[in-house]
Design a protein around this motif. Structure first.
Motif, PDB file in Angstrom:
ATOM      1  N   VAL A 115       0.791  -1.311   0.105  1.00 50.86           N
ATOM      2  CA  VAL A 115      -0.077   0.003  -0.036  1.00 50.86           C
ATOM      3  C   VAL A 115       0.738   1.272  -0.007  1.00 50.86           C
ATOM      4  N   ASP A 116       0.568   2.333  -0.853  1.00 49.73           N
ATOM      5  CA  ASP A 116       1.147   3.421  -0.754  1.00 49.73           C
ATOM      6  C   ASP A 116       0.443   4.532  -0.053  1.00 49.73           C
ATOM      7  N   ALA A 117       1.286   5.166   0.948  1.00 57.43           N
ATOM      8  CA  ALA A 117       0.504   5.937   1.739  1.00 57.43           C
ATOM      9  C   ALA A 117       1.309   7.101   1.980  1.00 57.43           C
ATOM     10  N   ALA A 118       0.543   8.362   2.329  1.00 62.33           N
ATOM     11  CA  ALA A 118       1.166   9.508   2.485  1.00 62.33           C
ATOM     12  C   ALA A 118       0.550  10.172   3.865  1.00 62.33           C
ATOM     13  N   ILE A 119       1.481  10.593   4.514  1.00 66.01           N
ATOM     14  CA  ILE A 119       1.008  11.181   5.862  1.00 66.01           C
ATOM     15  C   ILE A 119       1.197  12.855   5.600  1.00 66.01           C
ATOM     16  N   ILE A 120       0.088  13.253   6.026  1.00 67.39           N
ATOM     17  CA  ILE A 120       0.150  15.004   5.868  1.00 67.39           C
ATOM     18  C   ILE A 120      -0.385  15.379   7.002  1.00 67.39           C
ATOM     19  N   GLY A 127      -6.667  15.310  21.778  1.00 69.86           N
ATOM     20  CA  GLY A 127      -7.721  16.011  21.518  1.00 69.86           C
ATOM     21  C   GLY A 127      -7.849  16.610  19.999  1.00 69.86           C
ATOM     22  N   LYS A 128      -6.763  16.101  19.142  1.00 71.68           N
ATOM     23  CA  LYS A 128      -6.920  16.519  17.754  1.00 71.68           C
ATOM     24  C   LYS A 128      -6.981  15.235  16.824  1.00 71.68           C
ATOM     25  N   SER A 129      -7.635  15.317  15.596  1.00 68.35           N
ATOM     26  CA  SER A 129      -7.695  14.341  14.922  1.00 68.35           C
ATOM     27  C   SER A 129      -6.611  13.828  13.913  1.00 68.35           C
ATOM     28  N   GLY A 130      -5.899  14.892  13.528  1.00 68.51           N
ATOM     29  CA  GLY A 130      -4.943  14.509  12.499  1.00 68.51           C
ATOM     30  C   GLY A 130      -3.682  13.598  12.871  1.00 68.51           C
ATOM     31  N   PRO A 131      -2.826  13.512  11.957  1.00 73.95           N
ATOM     32  CA  PRO A 131      -2.698  13.810  10.563  1.00 73.95           C
ATOM     33  C   PRO A 131      -3.688  12.820   9.803  1.00 73.95           C
ATOM     34  N   VAL A 132      -3.755  13.045   8.359  1.00 69.69           N
ATOM     35  CA  VAL A 132      -4.260  12.297   7.603  1.00 69.69           C
ATOM     36  C   VAL A 132      -3.472  11.286   6.909  1.00 69.69           C
ATOM     37  N   PHE A 133      -3.828  10.006   6.864  1.00 74.12           N
ATOM     38  CA  PHE A 133      -3.182   8.946   6.152  1.00 74.12           C
ATOM     39  C   PHE A 133      -3.871   8.896   4.693  1.00 74.12           C
ATOM     40  N   TYR A 134      -3.234   9.373   3.499  1.00 78.54           N
ATOM     41  CA  TYR A 134      -3.804   9.169   2.365  1.00 78.54           C
ATOM     42  C   TYR A 134      -3.212   7.744   1.630  1.00 78.54           C
ATOM     43  N   LEU A 135      -4.196   6.813   1.070  1.00 76.81           N
ATOM     44  CA  LEU A 135      -3.663   5.544   0.714  1.00 76.81           C
ATOM     45  C   LEU A 135      -4.204   5.325  -0.862  1.00 76.81           C
ATOM     46  N   SER A 136      -3.136   4.788  -1.546  1.00 72.68           N
ATOM     47  CA  SER A 136      -3.346   4.292  -3.001  1.00 72.68           C
ATOM     48  C   SER A 136      -2.948   3.038  -3.491  1.00 72.68           C
ATOM     49  N   GLY A 137      -3.386   2.654  -4.522  1.00 71.53           N
ATOM     50  CA  GLY A 137      -3.046   1.199  -4.862  1.00 71.53           C
ATOM     51  C   GLY A 137      -4.207   0.250  -4.743  1.00 71.53           C
ATOM     52  N   LYS A 138      -4.012  -0.659  -5.504  1.00 71.31           N
ATOM     53  CA  LYS A 138      -5.275  -1.758  -5.540  1.00 71.31           C
ATOM     54  C   LYS A 138      -5.277  -2.427  -4.246  1.00 71.31           C
ATOM     55  N   GLU A 139      -4.527  -2.345  -3.235  1.00 64.04           N
ATOM     56  CA  GLU A 139      -4.440  -3.033  -1.940  1.00 64.04           C
ATOM     57  C   GLU A 139      -4.824  -2.162  -0.898  1.00 64.04           C
ATOM     58  N   ALA A 140      -5.071  -0.850  -1.177  1.00 69.77           N
ATOM     59  CA  ALA A 140      -5.268   0.432  -0.382  1.00 69.77           C
ATOM     60  C   ALA A 140      -6.410   0.027   0.720  1.00 69.77           C
ATOM     61  N   ALA A 141      -7.327  -0.756   0.381  1.00 72.68           N
ATOM     62  CA  ALA A 141      -8.408  -1.135   1.167  1.00 72.68           C
ATOM     63  C   ALA A 141      -7.953  -1.933   2.664  1.00 72.68           C
ATOM     64  N   ARG A 142      -6.898  -2.575   2.532  1.00 76.25           N
ATOM     65  CA  ARG A 142      -6.201  -3.019   3.669  1.00 76.25           C
ATOM     66  C   ARG A 142      -5.811  -2.322   4.788  1.00 76.25           C
ATOM     67  N   ALA A 143      -5.170  -1.146   4.290  1.00 75.84           N
ATOM     68  CA  ALA A 143      -4.763  -0.352   5.200  1.00 75.84           C
ATOM     69  C   ALA A 143      -5.838   0.583   5.988  1.00 75.84           C
ATOM     70  N   ALA A 144      -7.205   0.624   5.291  1.00 72.70           N
ATOM     71  CA  ALA A 144      -8.363   1.539   5.597  1.00 72.70           C
ATOM     72  C   ALA A 144      -8.693   1.197   6.965  1.00 72.70           C
ATOM     73  N   GLN A 155      -8.766   7.475   1.204  1.00 72.63           N
ATOM     74  CA  GLN A 155      -8.504   6.561   0.106  1.00 72.63           C
ATOM     75  C   GLN A 155      -8.488   7.061  -1.172  1.00 72.63           C
ATOM     76  N   LEU A 156      -7.530   7.254  -2.099  1.00 73.63           N
ATOM     77  CA  LEU A 156      -7.392   7.913  -3.392  1.00 73.63           C
ATOM     78  C   LEU A 156      -7.708   6.793  -4.249  1.00 73.63           C
ATOM     79  N   ASP A 157      -8.414   7.025  -5.247  1.00 72.42           N
ATOM     80  CA  ASP A 157      -8.652   6.502  -6.582  1.00 72.42           C
ATOM     81  C   ASP A 157      -7.606   6.629  -7.596  1.00 72.42           C
TER      82      ASP A 157
END
Length: 283
Positions: A115-120, A127-144, A155-157
């Protein structure tokens, strides 16, 4: 649920603590790690295990400096290849799509999903929700599944490389802007125009000045980590030689500022004086 995180740096340890607080058993490897890394791992409730035991996790999150990302994949490949049930390998590092392609090839040869991931965003804060993990690739759902354990996931398309491309673009803008501001502050100070530049920015570009006042001091202790990231961005932009040259130049600027931060702090001091904040410590 078990999730492995390599390594317990500032980001990795905070992500581990967030997962542990949401019912996850977090595994790691402390082989060759410093005393401070071991202390962060203990505080984050991370369990030290040998490399082969990391494959007991559902996911292995690689969160290391950009220059170490490929080496870590190669190090863990034998353990992944030997594992009967293979975890998904999630590369979360600030590396280019080109580098991610090389990492994914290593993991594919070991027979594990990638899984390709990016942390922004910065490390998780109470008390805060971030950061955001963006996921891509055909196996991205595994990291969701991270989204069910306190991590914000989007999850990116797109294929492997899409998440890393987003990270490179975002960091190129944000950290690139910090570098441009720092370079011009230093240039102005060399010619005695720094006070006039500050006054003009305050009058005509107050939002830019406010952003630089926040971002430049925060850069001082991080500049050494940003060198390899800027070089990765240069590789990302390789199809545009002018853009690639810009980021190679920024890498050299951060390299110089990192050395100054560890040494005499002459330029760091000039930048701190410009924004009216004390220079950040090495710690």
């Amino acid at each position: 649920m078990k999730i492995a995180i390599i390594a317990p740096g500032a980001m990795g340890a905070r992500v581990a603590a967030r997962l542990a607080a949401n019912g996850v058993q977090v595994l790691t490897s402390l082989a060759g790690r410093s005393a401070s890394s071991r202390a962060r791992a203990e505080a984050a409730e991370m369990r030290d295990v040998p490399d082969h035991a990391l494959t007991e996790a559902a996911l292995i999150l690689s969160i290391v400096p950009p220059g170490d990302a490929l080496a870590l994949a190669r190090r863990l490949a034998p353990a992944l290849a030997a594992a009967r049930e293979k975890p998904a390998y999630v590369d979360c590092n600030a590396v280019s799509p080109q580098t991610v392609g090389r990492i994914s090839a290593v993991i594919a040869e070991a027979g594990a999903p990638f899984v390709d991931a990016a942390i922004i965003g910065g490390p998780p804060q109470p008390g805060k929700s971030g950061p955001v993990f963006y996921l891509s690739g055909k196996e991205a759902a595994r990291a969701a599944v991270l989204g069910a354990h306190g991590i914000v996931v989007k999850q990116l398309d797109g294929p492997v490389g899409a998440a890393s491309g987003l990270k490179m673009s975002y960091a190129g803008i944000t950290k690139g802007f910090t570098a441009l501001g720092a370079a011009m502050m230093l240039a102005a100070s060399r010619f005695g125009a720094d006070a006039a530049l500050h006054a003009e920015l305050a009058e005509s570009q107050p939002q830019l000045l406010a952003q630089l006042t926040r971002s430049v001091p925060g850069m001082f202790p991080k500049a050494y980590r940003w060198v390899a990231e800027m070089e990765e961005i240069a590789g990302f932009a390789a199809a545009d030689p002018a853009a690639a040259a810009i980021y190679q130049g920024i890498a050299r600027l951060y390299e110089r500022l990192a050395a100054d931060q560890a040494g005499e702090k002459r330029e760091i001091g000039a930048l701190a004086a410009f924004v009216g904040k004390p220079a950040a410590s090495d710690h």
